[in-house]
Design an enzyme around this catalytic site. Structure first.
Site, short mmCIF file in Angstrom:
data_model
loop_
_atom_site.label_atom_id
_atom_site.label_comp_id
_atom_site.label_asym_id
_atom_site.label_seq_id
_atom_site.Cartn_x
_atom_site.Cartn_y
_atom_site.Cartn_z
N SER A 25 -18.26 -3.76 23.85
CA SER A 25 -18.85 -3.30 25.12
C SER A 25 -19.11 -4.46 26.08
O SER A 25 -18.93 -4.33 27.29
CB SER A 25 -20.13 -2.50 24.88
OG SER A 25 -21.17 -3.34 24.44
N LEU A 97 -19.03 -13.20 14.88
CA LEU A 97 -20.11 -13.58 13.98
C LEU A 97 -19.82 -14.78 13.09
O LEU A 97 -20.69 -15.23 12.37
CB LEU A 97 -20.50 -12.36 13.12
CG LEU A 97 -20.84 -11.10 13.95
CD1 LEU A 97 -21.20 -9.95 13.02
CD2 LEU A 97 -21.97 -11.37 14.92
N ILE A 100 -18.62 -21.32 14.42
CA ILE A 100 -17.48 -21.93 15.12
C ILE A 100 -17.20 -23.30 14.51
O ILE A 100 -18.10 -24.15 14.41
CB ILE A 100 -17.79 -22.05 16.64
CG1 ILE A 100 -18.06 -20.65 17.23
CG2 ILE A 100 -16.65 -22.73 17.39
CD1 ILE A 100 -16.95 -19.63 17.06
N ASN A 114 -22.45 -18.18 23.71
CA ASN A 114 -22.67 -17.00 22.88
C ASN A 114 -23.81 -16.19 23.50
O ASN A 114 -24.67 -16.75 24.19
CB ASN A 114 -23.07 -17.44 21.46
CG ASN A 114 -23.36 -16.26 20.55
OD1 ASN A 114 -22.62 -15.28 20.54
ND2 ASN A 114 -24.44 -16.34 19.80
N HIS A 116 -26.92 -13.71 22.26
CA HIS A 116 -27.66 -13.26 21.08
C HIS A 116 -28.65 -12.18 21.54
O HIS A 116 -29.33 -12.36 22.55
CB HIS A 116 -28.41 -14.45 20.46
CG HIS A 116 -29.09 -14.09 19.19
ND1 HIS A 116 -28.40 -13.94 18.00
CD2 HIS A 116 -30.39 -13.79 18.91
CE1 HIS A 116 -29.24 -13.60 17.05
NE2 HIS A 116 -30.45 -13.49 17.58
N ASP A 157 -26.82 -20.08 16.38
CA ASP A 157 -27.86 -19.78 17.38
C ASP A 157 -28.74 -20.97 17.75
O ASP A 157 -29.89 -20.77 18.16
CB ASP A 157 -28.76 -18.63 16.87
CG ASP A 157 -27.95 -17.38 16.55
OD1 ASP A 157 -26.97 -17.11 17.26
OD2 ASP A 157 -28.31 -16.69 15.58
N GLU A 186 -27.77 -7.20 28.35
CA GLU A 186 -26.51 -7.93 28.07
C GLU A 186 -25.46 -7.59 29.11
O GLU A 186 -24.83 -8.48 29.69
CB GLU A 186 -25.98 -7.55 26.67
CG GLU A 186 -26.85 -8.06 25.55
CD GLU A 186 -26.19 -7.92 24.18
OE1 GLU A 186 -26.46 -8.77 23.33
OE2 GLU A 186 -25.44 -6.96 23.96
C1 GAR Z 1 -24.00 -7.73 21.05
O1 GAR Z 1 -25.22 -7.05 21.10
C2 GAR Z 1 -24.25 -9.19 20.80
O2 GAR Z 1 -25.45 -9.64 21.35
C3 GAR Z 1 -24.30 -9.22 19.31
O3 GAR Z 1 -23.24 -8.38 18.91
C4 GAR Z 1 -23.18 -7.31 19.84
C5 GAR Z 1 -21.73 -7.03 20.18
O4 GAR Z 1 -21.64 -5.81 20.85
N1 GAR Z 1 -24.14 -10.56 18.81
C6 GAR Z 1 -24.90 -11.05 17.82
O5 GAR Z 1 -25.70 -10.39 17.22
C7 GAR Z 1 -24.64 -12.51 17.50
N2 GAR Z 1 -25.62 -13.02 16.62
P1 GAR Z 1 -20.32 -5.39 21.61
O6 GAR Z 1 -19.18 -5.51 20.61
O7 GAR Z 1 -20.55 -3.96 22.02
O8 GAR Z 1 -20.15 -6.32 22.77
#
Ligand code: GAR
Length: 203
Positions: A25, A97, A100, A114, A116, A157, A186
């Site tokens: 998303s 996840l 890197i 990134n 978070h 992080d 986000e």
């Molecule tokens: C997001 O909420 C992002 O913040 C999280 O994965 C989701 C991806 O959603 N990332 C983490 O938790 C990293 N530690 P998406 O695939 O719908 O963009």
């Protein structure tokens, strides 16, 4: 005769690669944000999951994709070849996840960010992603959560923070409610923060 120069080889365009392994998303919002721009373009979506939703988003948007395996990501520099082919200037993690590897960080110093889904330094680190984060925030009875956009270094992080935004958590909010509030933040902030950072890169 005119030399053959494709659009992404042109020095006037800054190119982004998105690394994502989930629904995508955020990648979708980033693609929408830059869709009509001449100066910044998303050129590649990299995933470590063959069936990630983000790959469908890439297909619909006609963006190149590249799948990394754990071996290729950590023991080869195959990804660098793909990034170099497209003159990638900046890397955006959006739900990717894996840690890197150093070769990538060294190749893109202060050029990997990134997002978070919490207010770092709280609720970060290995294993803290997606719903695990929101469940931990709920369990801790936090009154606020939010988003953190940060540079990426060799640790989960821990890179320096570029941007944070908070949202309020009501006592009745469940982890799913927190997730929804955080996702709104986000989607509204990640594309604009990326835009600012990439726009300020030297050509
Ligand atoms: C997001 O909420 C992002 O913040 C999280 O994965 C989701 C991806 O959603 N990332 C983490 O938790 C990293 N530690 P998406 O695939 O719908 O963009």
């Amino acid at each position: 005769m005119q030399p053959f120069v494709t659009e992404f080889m042109s020095k006037s365009v800054k190119n982004i690669a998105i690394l994502a392994s989930g629904a995508g998303s955020n990648a979708q919002k980033i693609l929408e944000h830059f869709s009509d721009r001449m100066d910044i373009a998303v050129r590649l979506i990299v995933s470590n999951k063959q069936d990630a939703g983000v790959l469908n988003i890439a297909k619909v948007a006609s963006i190149d994709t590249f799948i990394v395996t754990r071996d290729s990501f950590y023991a080869t520099t195959d990804l660098l070849v793909e990034l170099d082919k497209r003159n990638i200037d900046f890397i955006v993690l959006a739900g990717f996840l894996w840690l890197i590897p150093p070769y990538l960080i060294q190749h893109y110093p202060d050029r990997i960010i990134n997002i978070h889904p919490a207010l770092l330094p709280k609720f970060g680190g290995k294993g803290m992603y997606g719903h695990f984060v929101h469940e931990a925030v709920h369990l801790a009875k936090e009154t606020h959560s939010g988003i953190t956009i940060h540079y990426v270094n060799e640790k989960y992080d821990e890179g320096s923070i570029v941007f944070q935004e908070r949202c309020e958590i009501l006592p009745s909010d469940q982890p799913e409610d927190i997730a929804k509030k955080v996702q709104v933040l986000e989607h509204s902030h990640y594309p604009t923060v990326i835009d600012q950072l990439v726009s300020s890169l030297p050509l």
